[in-house]
Design an enzyme around this catalytic site. Structure first.
Site, PDB file in Angstrom:
ATOM      1  N   GLU A  12       0.839  -1.222   0.000  1.00  0.00           N
ATOM      2  CA  GLU A  12       0.000   0.000   0.000  1.00  0.00           C
ATOM      3  C   GLU A  12       0.862   1.256   0.000  1.00  0.00           C
ATOM      4  O   GLU A  12       0.505   2.273   0.589  1.00  0.00           O
ATOM      5  CB  GLU A  12      -0.973   0.041   1.199  1.00  0.00           C
ATOM      6  CG  GLU A  12      -1.837  -1.164   1.409  1.00  0.00           C
ATOM      7  CD  GLU A  12      -2.601  -1.594   0.179  1.00  0.00           C
ATOM      8  OE1 GLU A  12      -2.650  -0.824  -0.790  1.00  0.00           O
ATOM      9  OE2 GLU A  12      -3.119  -2.714   0.181  1.00  0.00           O
TER      10      GLU A  12
HETATM   11  C1  LIG Z   1       2.958  -9.714  -0.516  1.00  0.00           C
HETATM   12  C2  LIG Z   1       2.698  -8.537  -1.390  1.00  0.00           C
HETATM   13  C3  LIG Z   1       1.403  -8.202  -1.742  1.00  0.00           C
HETATM   14  C4  LIG Z   1       1.153  -7.105  -2.568  1.00  0.00           C
HETATM   15  N1  LIG Z   1      -0.139  -6.828  -2.982  1.00  0.00           N
HETATM   16  C5  LIG Z   1      -0.338  -5.883  -3.944  1.00  0.00           C
HETATM   17  C6  LIG Z   1      -1.624  -5.702  -4.550  1.00  0.00           C
HETATM   18  O1  LIG Z   1      -2.615  -6.348  -4.189  1.00  0.00           O
HETATM   19  N2  LIG Z   1      -1.738  -4.782  -5.544  1.00  0.00           N
HETATM   20  C7  LIG Z   1      -0.695  -4.030  -5.978  1.00  0.00           C
HETATM   21  O2  LIG Z   1      -0.876  -3.220  -6.878  1.00  0.00           O
HETATM   22  N3  LIG Z   1       0.529  -4.178  -5.418  1.00  0.00           N
HETATM   23  C8  LIG Z   1       0.733  -5.082  -4.421  1.00  0.00           C
HETATM   24  N4  LIG Z   1       1.985  -5.254  -3.878  1.00  0.00           N
HETATM   25  C9  LIG Z   1       3.061  -4.410  -4.325  1.00  0.00           C
HETATM   26  C10 LIG Z   1       3.507  -3.404  -3.291  1.00  0.00           C
HETATM   27  O3  LIG Z   1       2.546  -2.392  -3.134  1.00  0.00           O
HETATM   28  C11 LIG Z   1       4.882  -2.899  -3.738  1.00  0.00           C
HETATM   29  O4  LIG Z   1       5.798  -3.939  -3.450  1.00  0.00           O
HETATM   30  C12 LIG Z   1       5.280  -1.619  -3.095  1.00  0.00           C
HETATM   31  O5  LIG Z   1       4.475  -0.568  -3.555  1.00  0.00           O
HETATM   32  C13 LIG Z   1       6.733  -1.267  -3.369  1.00  0.00           C
HETATM   33  O6  LIG Z   1       7.080  -1.402  -4.720  1.00  0.00           O
HETATM   34  P1  LIG Z   1       8.352  -2.281  -5.122  1.00  0.00           P
HETATM   35  O7  LIG Z   1       8.256  -3.575  -4.440  1.00  0.00           O
HETATM   36  O8  LIG Z   1       8.469  -2.275  -6.585  1.00  0.00           O
HETATM   37  O9  LIG Z   1       9.563  -1.517  -4.471  1.00  0.00           O
HETATM   38  P2  LIG Z   1      10.316  -0.255  -5.088  1.00  0.00           P
HETATM   39  O10 LIG Z   1       9.347   0.760  -5.551  1.00  0.00           O
HETATM   40  O11 LIG Z   1      11.332  -0.731  -6.044  1.00  0.00           O
HETATM   41  O12 LIG Z   1      11.033   0.296  -3.778  1.00  0.00           O
HETATM   42  C14 LIG Z   1      12.214  -0.293  -3.227  1.00  0.00           C
HETATM   43  C15 LIG Z   1      12.732   0.657  -2.138  1.00  0.00           C
HETATM   44  O13 LIG Z   1      13.065   1.931  -2.735  1.00  0.00           O
HETATM   45  C16 LIG Z   1      12.319   2.969  -2.127  1.00  0.00           C
HETATM   46  N5  LIG Z   1      11.925   3.926  -3.175  1.00  0.00           N
HETATM   47  C17 LIG Z   1      11.322   3.656  -4.341  1.00  0.00           C
HETATM   48  N6  LIG Z   1      11.121   4.787  -5.031  1.00  0.00           N
HETATM   49  C18 LIG Z   1      11.611   5.787  -4.282  1.00  0.00           C
HETATM   50  C19 LIG Z   1      11.683   7.199  -4.432  1.00  0.00           C
HETATM   51  N7  LIG Z   1      11.185   7.820  -5.510  1.00  0.00           N
HETATM   52  N8  LIG Z   1      12.267   7.927  -3.448  1.00  0.00           N
HETATM   53  C20 LIG Z   1      12.748   7.312  -2.354  1.00  0.00           C
HETATM   54  N9  LIG Z   1      12.700   5.994  -2.143  1.00  0.00           N
HETATM   55  C21 LIG Z   1      12.133   5.239  -3.090  1.00  0.00           C
HETATM   56  C22 LIG Z   1      11.123   2.320  -1.500  1.00  0.00           C
HETATM   57  O14 LIG Z   1      10.592   3.091  -0.440  1.00  0.00           O
HETATM   58  C23 LIG Z   1      11.701   0.970  -1.058  1.00  0.00           C
HETATM   59  O15 LIG Z   1      12.336   1.111   0.171  1.00  0.00           O
HETATM   60  C24 LIG Z   1       2.230  -6.317  -3.019  1.00  0.00           C
HETATM   61  C25 LIG Z   1       3.531  -6.640  -2.638  1.00  0.00           C
HETATM   62  C26 LIG Z   1       3.779  -7.737  -1.856  1.00  0.00           C
HETATM   63  C27 LIG Z   1       5.204  -8.088  -1.511  1.00  0.00           C
END
Ligand SMILES: Cc1cc2nc3c(=O)[nH]c(=O)nc-3n(C[C@H](O)[C@H](O)[C@H](O)COP(=O)(O)OP(=O)(O)OC[C@H]3O[C@@H](n4cnc5c(N)ncnc54)[C@H](O)[C@@H]3O)c2cc1C
Length: 606
Positions: free
Chosen positions: A449
């Site tokens: 989220e």
């Molecule tokens: C078990 C599970 C269930 C999920 N369920 C859903 C779902 O139902 N629907 C859905 O749409 N998604 C879902 N997600 C996705 C989840 O919302 C994302 O994993 C989350 O938004 C983070 O994206 P990412 O994993 O690509 O990490 P990234 O965006 O790659 O982030 C990696 C790290 O970098 C940091 N970061 C990224 N961008 C920036 C920035 N611009 N400035 C500073 N720091 C930054 C982040 O804070 C984090 O610490 C789920 C994920 C998991 C693991």
């Protein structure tokens, strides 16, 4: 202790709902007055407690140990899920509880209380209906009557599942980069959808017969970034005009993630339109001539619900961790008292350090409950009050504390789960006891989220500056007024000193972040947003806890009984204010020092 024993203690929840929040005021509003009064709260809580104890908590072992499986393109859940899921639906606590147009629906405040108990019983199972519940208001608020009639009844009954599709293989926090495409067809309002979504919770399983995916996608010619996005309803099976299920809609589950925790929750990779046959209904209007869509605004309805929901999940997990740790500490005999008879072996609850851990668990859990339920209460006032000014004020208060609920509660839940494992010692590290599972399950809360950093940015970059800073002003005034009105309270002088200092510290933090920004150092917001959110949340929790302690003191003074509970409440508030709130001073110091070494260091030097 059987791993699945449900040990939830409802007393604090009842205190919050029956004694602390003004539920008489809320329940006398037109949306509720014909259906409930405060006299019903006990029976609502007790009924949910029994459901959790008898039907939901018993599946938590299967959820973790059997988990969900993926074979031949199909997702299956543990056999025990079916009855438990059905029990949630039959109790009216499934997606139907999100139907704000239904007569006799619960206010969010009571919904949050039920939800905390259900998450504490088995978070992963409850999420199956919670994710659908989060999708319902999006369709309700933005769908045409045709779409509402087509999808909502079966979703509310839990027969069809709802999902939320933002994330893609290359798109996580940066939703602006969404690559999923939507192409108009000859049928008005219907688009062909093509793209891959990743990490989609409950996108397929054997508890529902159809899945209604809410998918963010970009139409041709729409703006880049989030501004160009639209939101689509994409069913797994097309729904015929008579309501029956039609053709498969080319929504293919390509895999399930293997995860650290929440093994009983399917996290799916979904291919929409691989064979070119996936269709979806656009919600609301397509992008205007300038290419601006309304999808992200609509998705925010779901995300805001879901963010407060994560606060509640965090609270449920922490409550469970605390209950198990407390029970174990009362039974485990180990060592003798540091200052007592060396020949007498004692239960570990008698050791100072174990008491420190248990108090951290108790006080922080109660602080999270105060924060989450107060926020839910403001959400209700913002929707249901008949006074427009009150609605606007409450909306601001709910908006400002939603990122705190999401982020502070989830970061705290992870720390509390670790503390609960520590109380158990080596046994806590083993799967015989549930705290190691709770620790694994808790970590996702700070990630999904919108990661907690995104929440920090939302608080500092958006909520603090919204309406020319009015939300921030209102929130600070509320704490200021509380301190001014109550600081003379006998027996709480030290606590008010500490709270007042933290209030000054948060004001100084806000000024400092403003100063960095006007000096053109925007990167300082990125560097400190998480810490500003923590400082703000701790201050707010301190105020809420002290407010509860004053009420508990009054109750004690009036001699009405239940003295141990009220003494415990005062002890929690004291502990929180005197042990946790002083962290705000350290955070102020760090933010004022403004060290930039994390930015300045070269990648090679890391
Ligand atoms: C078990 C599970 C269930 C999920 N369920 C859903 C779902 O139902 N629907 C859905 O749409 N998604 C879902 N997600 C996705 C989840 O919302 C994302 O994993 C989350 O938004 C983070 O994206 P990412 O994993 O690509 O990490 P990234 O965006 O790659 O982030 C990696 C790290 O970098 C940091 N970061 C990224 N961008 C920036 C920035 N611009 N400035 C500073 N720091 C930054 C982040 O804070 C984090 O610490 C789920 C994920 C998991 C693991």
């Amino acid at each position: 202790m059987a791993a699945a024993t449900y040990m939830y203690n409802t007393r604090d929840l009842k205190f919050v709902l029956k004694e602390w929040l003004d539920m008489d005021k809320l329940l006398s509003m037109p949306a509720y007055s014909e259906y409930y009064d405060t006299g019903d709260i006990d029976s609502i809580i007790d009924t949910t407690f029994k459901l959790c104890r008898d039907k939901i908590a018993p599946v938590s072992d299967d959820a973790d140990k059997i988990g969900v499986q993926f074979k031949d393109g199909k997702v299956t859940t543990p056999e025990s899920y079916k009855k438990a899921y059905q029990a949630i639906i039959e109790a009216g606590l499934g997606p139907a509880s999100a139907d704000r147009e239904a007569e006799g629906h619960f206010p969010n405040t009571i919904g949050a209380a039920n939800s905390e108990m259900l998450h504490a019983a088995c978070m992963v199972l409850y999420i199956f209906s919670a994710v659908t519940a989060a999708a319902v208001p999006v369709i309700q608020d933005h769908g045409s009557d045709f779409l509402k009639e087509k999808f909502l009844p079966n979703m509310c009954e839990g027969v069809w599942g709802g999902t939320m599709n933002l994330t893609e293989p290359g798109v996580g926090s940066d939703v602006a980069a969404t690559a999923t495409k939507a192409f108009p067809t000859d049928e008005p309002g219907i688009y062909k959808i093509q793209g891959n979504k990743q990490f989609i919770t409950c996108a397929d399983h054997d508890l529902c017969e159809n899945f209604i995916h809410l998918v963010l996608a970009r139409t041709e010619g729409a703006l880049s970034g989030t501004a160009g996005l639209s939101l689509f309803i994409v069913p797994k099976y097309w729904v015929n005009d008579d309501g029956s299920l039609g053709d498969f809609n080319d929504v293919v589950i390509t895999g399930l993630e293997e995860k650290m925790g929440i093994h009983g929750s399917p996290t799916c990779s979904v291919a929409f339109g691989e064979s070119g046959n996936c269709r979806g209904y656009i919600l609301g209007n397509p992008p205007d001539e300038s290419g601006k869509g309304v999808g992200i605004r609509q998705m925010f309805v779901m995300m805001n619900e879901a963010r407060l929901g994560v606060g509640i999940e965090s609270l449920g997990n922490s409550t469970a961790a605390y209950s198990y740790a407390l029970d174990y500490a009362k039974q485990r005999v180990q060592g003798s008292k540091l200052t007592g008879n060396k020949n007498e072996r004692v239960r570990i609850i008698e050791h100072e350090d174990v008491r420190r851990m248990l108090m951290t668990l108790k006080a922080c859990t109660e602080a999270m409950r105060a924060l989450v339920l107060k926020t839910s209460y403001y959400l209700d006032l913002s929707l249901d009050s008949t006074d427009a000014e009150e609605r606007e004020y409450a909306d601001g208060m709910h908006q400002i504390s939603t990122p705190m609920c999401k982020s502070y509660c989830s970061d705290t839940a992870w720390q509390l789960a670790a503390e609960a494992v520590q109380v158990f010692g080596g046994y806590g590290y083993c799967s015989e006891y549930p705290v190691e599972r709770i620790a694994r399950d808790s970590k996702i809360l700070s990630i999904w989220e919108g990661t907690n950093y995104i929440q920090g940015l939302d608080l500092v970059g958006r909520k603090f500056t919204m309406k020319k800073g009015q939300l921030l002003k209102d929130w600070l005034s509320l704490i200021d007024k509380f301190i001014a009105d109550s600081k003379g309270a006998a027996g709480f002088e030290r606590e008010f000193d500490v709270l007042n200092k933290a209030f000054e510290d948060v004001n100084a933090i806000v000024r400092q972040i403003g100063a960095y920004s006007s000096e053109g150092k925007g990167e300082m917001t990125g560097l400190y947003a998480t810490r500003v959110l923590h400082a703000s949340s701790i201050l707010y929790c301190g105020q809420l806890m002290l407010d509860q302690a004053l009420l508990a003191q009054k109750k004690l003074n009036s001699g009405g009984g239940d003295a141990e509970f009220y003494k415990g409440k005062i002890a929690s508030a004291r502990f929180y204010v005197l042990n946790i709130v002083p962290q705000v001073a350290a955070l102020r110091r760090v933010i004022e020092i403004g060290d930039t070494s994390a930015i300045d260091i070269s990648e090679e030097a890391f």
